[in-house]
Scaffold this active site. Sequence first.
Site, mmCIF file in Angstrom:
data_model
loop_
_atom_site.group_PDB
_atom_site.id
_atom_site.type_symbol
_atom_site.label_atom_id
_atom_site.label_comp_id
_atom_site.label_asym_id
_atom_site.label_seq_id
_atom_site.Cartn_x
_atom_site.Cartn_y
_atom_site.Cartn_z
ATOM 1 N N GLY A 1 32.131 44.123 47.713
ATOM 2 C CA GLY A 1 33.263 43.323 48.181
ATOM 3 C C GLY A 1 33.524 43.495 49.672
ATOM 4 C CD GLN A 2 37.549 40.844 53.572
ATOM 5 O OE1 GLN A 2 38.445 40.771 52.728
ATOM 6 N NE2 GLN A 2 37.716 40.494 54.825
ATOM 7 C CE LYS B 1 45.696 44.871 44.427
ATOM 8 N NZ LYS B 1 44.720 45.941 44.178
ATOM 9 C CG ASP C 1 30.250 45.097 43.171
ATOM 10 O OD1 ASP C 1 30.318 44.197 42.307
ATOM 11 O OD2 ASP C 1 31.040 45.187 44.123
ATOM 12 N N GLY D 1 33.248 48.471 43.532
ATOM 13 C CA GLY D 1 33.524 47.231 44.264
ATOM 14 C C GLY D 1 32.838 47.268 45.617
ATOM 15 C CE1 TYR E 1 45.305 41.331 44.896
ATOM 16 C CE2 TYR E 1 46.732 40.396 46.582
ATOM 17 C CZ TYR E 1 45.735 41.273 46.215
ATOM 18 O OH TYR E 1 45.162 42.083 47.161
HETATM 19 C C1 AKB Z 1 44.900 37.954 49.664
HETATM 20 O O1 AKB Z 1 45.085 37.069 50.518
HETATM 21 O O2 AKB Z 1 45.044 37.793 48.451
HETATM 22 C C2 AKB Z 1 44.512 39.328 50.155
HETATM 23 C C3 AKB Z 1 45.703 40.210 50.354
HETATM 24 C C4 AKB Z 1 46.656 39.941 51.443
HETATM 25 O O3 AKB Z 1 45.870 41.146 49.639
HETATM 26 N N1 AKB Z 1 43.770 39.230 51.372
#
Ligand code: AKB
Length: 312
Positions: free
Chosen positions: A12-13, A147, A35, A9, A143
């Site tokens: 990425g950022q 996580k 990547d 990755g 997300y």
């Molecule tokens: C998002 O906004 O999805 C990410 C994070 C806070 O993990 N920057």
Amino acid sequence: MREKILVIGAAGQIGSDLVLELRQRHGNEAVVAADLKDAHPDVMNSGPFEFLNAMDLPALKEIVAQHEITTVYQLVAMLSATAEQHPERGWELNMTTLFHVLNLAKDGHIKKIFWPSSIAVFGPTTPRDNTPQETVMEPNTVYGISKQSGERWCEYYHQKYGVDVRSIRYPGLISYKAAPGGGTTDYAIHIFHEALKNGKYTSFLSENTYLPMMYMPDAIRATLQLMEAPAENINIRSSYNLGGISFSPKEIAAAVAQEVPGFSIDYAPDFRQKIADSWPASIDDTAAQRDWHWQPEWDLNGMVKDMLEKLK
Ligand code: AKB
């Protein structure tokens, strides 16, 4: 054995800044960037680069063997806003890419893993202010669910198989090198680009939405501090809370206006508002301070000045 690092990755950022800092510390040849697409020219030109789809386990194994990799930073993920649009793909990408590296470590191919978690592991029932390390966690985004599950699996692999996996619950990260990709906290990056280009910005979060944020140099320093700490100091194998700055769109707009005369902001909250409302406003990172001496260095005004200078 000499440490050889793979950053998956790297375009990425986080990867764009992390690869360069790792190469400074370990030497260019010791850090392989990977990547699906070309990374920042500084990354492409300063050391080895491999094209890799992080879902492709045989290809990942080949790179690990060929470069004799010992440590992997697995940074690939679909972020909060994008994963709400593609729930199943988000879940599959976020979990499969984590399991690939956890299993590489379990089977003895690599020794150490870094994997990013997020403030998204918290949810609407979590205390919002100074959110503790251990608390109610009922994330209601794809997300966040990925996580939180990932954190459980990291701890499980550590306890059951002795895998040395380390993780941070990143707040919203602000940086200038690579564009952010599909996060809820991205407004705090767009605002700089729009301020310099058009002198105004329409925020997709409402004016008083406080969220935990951090400037990228602090995030990179935290990551390396955690990875370099002795294993016996790492008491948390799920993921560490990490505090930096907490601000609202209104507050960052005021700081930008001090540097960009005439800058103005208005507000048009969209579906991301609901995500932001379910996340903490500020974070208690006592455990990171205790275990690996974490202290943030950047405040809001310093970050705003630096971002504008770098982007100009
Ligand atoms: C998002 O906004 O999805 C990410 C994070 C806070 O993990 N920057």
